[in-house]
Design an enzyme around this catalytic site. Structure first.
Site, PDB file in Angstrom:
ATOM      1  N   HIS A  99       0.943  -1.181   0.021  1.00 22.90           N
ATOM      2  CA  HIS A  99       0.061   0.100   0.076  1.00 22.90           C
ATOM      3  C   HIS A  99       0.980   1.283   0.070  1.00 22.90           C
ATOM      4  O   HIS A  99       1.940   0.996   0.448  1.00 22.90           O
ATOM      5  CB  HIS A  99      -1.045  -0.059   1.277  1.00 22.90           C
ATOM      6  CG  HIS A  99      -0.211  -0.340   2.684  1.00 22.90           C
ATOM      7  ND1 HIS A  99       0.083  -1.444   2.918  1.00 22.90           N
ATOM      8  CD2 HIS A  99       0.000   0.883   3.433  1.00 22.90           C
ATOM      9  CE1 HIS A  99       0.611  -1.211   3.947  1.00 22.90           C
ATOM     10  NE2 HIS A  99       0.919  -0.102   4.553  1.00 22.90           N
ATOM     11  N   HIS A 101       0.918   5.330   1.107  1.00 19.00           N
ATOM     12  CA  HIS A 101       0.133   6.145   2.087  1.00 19.00           C
ATOM     13  C   HIS A 101       0.362   7.574   1.253  1.00 19.00           C
ATOM     14  O   HIS A 101       1.473   7.863   0.725  1.00 19.00           O
ATOM     15  CB  HIS A 101       0.885   6.526   3.404  1.00 19.00           C
ATOM     16  CG  HIS A 101       1.109   5.455   4.411  1.00 19.00           C
ATOM     17  ND1 HIS A 101       0.357   5.345   5.547  1.00 19.00           N
ATOM     18  CD2 HIS A 101       1.863   4.212   4.357  1.00 19.00           C
ATOM     19  CE1 HIS A 101       0.673   3.926   6.052  1.00 19.00           C
ATOM     20  NE2 HIS A 101       1.533   3.550   5.329  1.00 19.00           N
TER      21      HIS A 101
HETATM   22  P1  5GP Z   1       1.999   0.316   7.277  1.00 20.14           P
HETATM   23  O1  5GP Z   1       2.485   0.687   8.785  1.00 20.14           O
HETATM   24  O2  5GP Z   1       1.746  -0.995   6.981  1.00 20.14           O
HETATM   25  O3  5GP Z   1       2.684   1.138   6.316  1.00 20.14           O
HETATM   26  O4  5GP Z   1       0.653   1.134   7.287  1.00 20.14           O
HETATM   27  C1  5GP Z   1      -0.582   0.231   7.701  1.00 20.14           C
HETATM   28  C2  5GP Z   1      -1.736   1.521   7.547  1.00 20.14           C
HETATM   29  O5  5GP Z   1      -2.875   0.977   7.526  1.00 20.14           O
HETATM   30  C3  5GP Z   1      -1.758   2.183   9.123  1.00 20.14           C
HETATM   31  O6  5GP Z   1      -1.611   3.525   8.562  1.00 20.14           O
HETATM   32  C4  5GP Z   1      -2.863   1.877   9.489  1.00 20.14           C
HETATM   33  O7  5GP Z   1      -3.841   2.943  10.402  1.00 20.14           O
HETATM   34  C5  5GP Z   1      -3.681   1.442   8.643  1.00 20.14           C
HETATM   35  N1  5GP Z   1      -4.905   0.443   8.625  1.00 20.14           N
HETATM   36  C6  5GP Z   1      -4.681  -0.822   9.250  1.00 20.14           C
HETATM   37  N2  5GP Z   1      -5.764  -1.486   9.475  1.00 20.14           N
HETATM   38  C7  5GP Z   1      -6.771  -0.881   8.692  1.00 20.14           C
HETATM   39  C8  5GP Z   1      -8.128  -1.158   8.467  1.00 20.14           C
HETATM   40  O8  5GP Z   1      -8.521  -1.846   8.821  1.00 20.14           O
HETATM   41  N3  5GP Z   1      -8.785  -0.085   7.779  1.00 20.14           N
HETATM   42  C9  5GP Z   1      -8.107   1.203   7.342  1.00 20.14           C
HETATM   43  N4  5GP Z   1      -8.653   2.221   6.523  1.00 20.14           N
HETATM   44  N5  5GP Z   1      -6.863   1.510   7.527  1.00 20.14           N
HETATM   45  C10 5GP Z   1      -5.999   0.493   8.248  1.00 20.14           C
END
Ligand code: 5GP
Ligand code: ZN
Length: 137
Positions: A99, A101
């Site tokens: 993903h 951001h």
């Molecule tokens: P990472 O740390 O893996 O780059 O980012 C994961 C992101 O996904 C975090 O910013 C977290 O807030 C978001 N996130 C985790 N679970 C969910 C979810 O079930 N729904 C949504 N909309 N965001 C999520």
């Protein structure tokens, strides 16, 4: 991937605030936004990180991120936008589905704030989501 939460969100199995959707991607609002309008670009195809995905899918995700960033500047009057993408636990990745951001940033954030959860209500998020969705070309 039947047990992947982002597969379920990306493919509409679990409803969520959607900013943009096409055949290959869905853009959703982050559940714990670092700033108002913090969005996540999710490929509908599963790959746990940049290393597991084909380059066309990665490149396409960045093209979608650009559209969302443009909408954030237009609608939210963002002064800047962070586009971040974490791969692996050591890099801060917490969800094992690639993903990107897209985080609107504002001059008032200066000096550069560390990313932490902002106080954004569900109602504000829904409104921002709808406004961004309407602005994406
Ligand atoms: P990472 O740390 O893996 O780059 O980012 C994961 C992101 O996904 C975090 O910013 C977290 O807030 C978001 N996130 C985790 N679970 C969910 C979810 O079930 N729904 C949504 N909309 N965001 C999520
Ligand atoms: Zn997945």
């Amino acid at each position: 991937m039947s047990d992947c939460i982002f597969c379920k969100l990306a493919n509409g199995e679990i409803p969520t605030n959607t900013v943009y959707e096409d055949e290959n991607y869905r853009v959703i609002m982050d559940a714990n936004p670092a700033n108002p309008g913090h969005a996540l670009v999710l490929p509908k195809k599963h790959g746990k990180d940049i290393f597991e995905l084909d380059s066309d899918t990665v490149a396409g995700a960045h093209a979608v991120a650009k559209k969302v960033a443009e909408a954030a500047v237009e609608v939210l009057k963002a002064d800047g936008v962070n586009i971040l993408q974490n791969n692996g636990e050591a890099a801060g990745q917490t969800v094992s589905h690639f993903h990107i951001h897209v985080i609107p940033r504002f001059k008032k954030d200066w000096p550069a704030m560390p990313l932490h959860q902002a106080a954004v209500t569900e109602e504000e998020t829904k409104k921002i989501c709808a406004d961004l969705a309407a602005a994406i070309k």
